[in-house]
Design an enzyme around this catalytic site. Structure first.
Site, short mmCIF file in Angstrom:
data_model
loop_
_atom_site.label_atom_id
_atom_site.label_comp_id
_atom_site.label_asym_id
_atom_site.label_seq_id
_atom_site.Cartn_x
_atom_site.Cartn_y
_atom_site.Cartn_z
N HIS A 77 -52.50 -22.96 -29.15
CA HIS A 77 -51.64 -24.05 -29.63
C HIS A 77 -52.40 -25.05 -30.50
O HIS A 77 -51.79 -25.88 -31.18
CB HIS A 77 -50.95 -24.77 -28.46
CG HIS A 77 -51.81 -25.73 -27.71
ND1 HIS A 77 -52.37 -25.43 -26.48
CD2 HIS A 77 -52.21 -26.99 -27.98
CE1 HIS A 77 -53.06 -26.47 -26.05
NE2 HIS A 77 -52.98 -27.43 -26.94
N ASP A 127 -52.13 -18.50 -24.39
CA ASP A 127 -52.58 -19.67 -25.17
C ASP A 127 -54.10 -19.57 -25.39
O ASP A 127 -54.88 -20.30 -24.77
CB ASP A 127 -52.21 -20.96 -24.43
CG ASP A 127 -52.48 -22.22 -25.26
OD1 ASP A 127 -52.60 -22.09 -26.49
OD2 ASP A 127 -52.57 -23.30 -24.66
N SER A 227 -57.46 -30.15 -25.14
CA SER A 227 -56.98 -28.79 -25.34
C SER A 227 -58.03 -27.92 -26.01
O SER A 227 -58.73 -28.34 -26.94
CB SER A 227 -55.72 -28.80 -26.22
OG SER A 227 -54.62 -29.23 -25.50
N GLY A 228 -58.11 -26.67 -25.55
CA GLY A 228 -59.03 -25.73 -26.13
C GLY A 228 -60.41 -25.74 -25.52
O GLY A 228 -61.20 -24.82 -25.74
#
Length: 280
Positions: A77, A127, A227-228
């Site tokens: 994402h 994801d 995120s990530g």
């Protein structure tokens, strides 16, 4: 929104990871309840950047982890290859404080997992994405790759693991200057228990998919902007990445741990692109 990790609890003494060898939806963006990271920790931590014309700077938007001198693991994402060209992304490695003597590396290729659904976003699963760097980065005392787990590895419930990032420190509070990398210790929460909590919010009978992993507790979580980034656990005396910061309900709430992409579910896919050896 994207998650960043935020810490609200006091620092956790000296029990921080030290590298032992060279080794749309509710996406998360920040560290809650964390502490400043020491110079010898999280040598695989990566900051993903996009260029902000107004600020005239390459701005942090997601985390990632260096899994090979020329490959970064992150969340799908965070990158949208159909609308986002690799040339619009830069990667920063070996940095504790954002924007402190930036030496950015160009990205030559975005590989988003084919099962990732742009409409469902992180909550739909898969994801996960890979970024191929234009040139391999040099490993050093400040930059190392993180170990990846065997596909057979099972992460036990209640095991304490660590997550790091430059995300929000509370749902409403961004990480303040000098933007020092944060870390927090989080307990693994079993998928069955995690599903029971998230079913209260989702229409699905199984919001937590098999390729997801839950971790966190009240006051200890990843958050918007993280995120990530990598969730790492100590396994056989090495820090191993078991999760990728993905999504969750707000940050650090007692019954809603952070949700991570389960790395073991995607080891065969990763190895289609990333060599086993640390060489380029």
């Amino acid at each position: 929104m994207l998650w960043l990790l935020v810490m609200t609890l006091p620092c956790l003494g000296h029990s921080v990871p030290v590298t032992l060898g060279p080794g749309s939806g509710r996406e998360l963006v920040g560290i809650v309840g964390g502490c400043d990271v020491s110079a010898r920790s999280y040598l695989w931590q990566v900051s993903l950047r996009f260029y902000n014309r107004t600020a005239g700077l390459w701005i942090h938007f997601c985390g990632g982890s260096l899994i090979h001198p020329q490959w970064v693991l992150t969340a799908a994402h965070c990158v949208k290859p159909k609308s986002q060209k690799a040339s619009t992304i830069r990667v920063q490695v070996g940095q504790l404080r954002l924007y402190d003597h930036d030496e950015l590396t160009k990205v030559s290729k975005i590989v988003q997992h084919p099962d990732y659904d742009q409409i469902l976003s992180a909550e739909g699963g898969a994801d996960i994405a890979l970024l191929r760097l234009e040139a391999p980065v040099s490993l050093s005392s400040h930059v190392q790759v993180v170990s990846l787990p065997p596909a057979s590895l099972t992460v036990p419930e209640r095991k304490m693991c660590w997550v790091s990032g430059w995300g929000k420190v509370t749902v409403h509070s961004p990480l303040p200057p000098p933007y020092h990398l944060q870390e927090v210790e989080v307990p693994i929460v079993g998928n069955q228990v995690c599903n029971q909590h998230y079913q209260k919010l989702e229409n699905s009978t199984k919001p937590i998919k098999d390729d997801m992993l839950c971790a966190g507790s009240k006051g200890q979580d990843s958050c918007k902007g993280d995120s990530g980034g990598a969730l790492v656990c100590l396994w056989k005396c090495s820090w191993v990445q078991v999760g990728v910061v993905s999504w969750g309900h707000k940050c650090a709430l007692p019954d809603f741990p952070g949700v991570y992409t389960r790395v073991t579910s995607y080891m065969s896919w990763i190895r289609q692109y990333v060599p086993l050896s640390p060489g380029p």
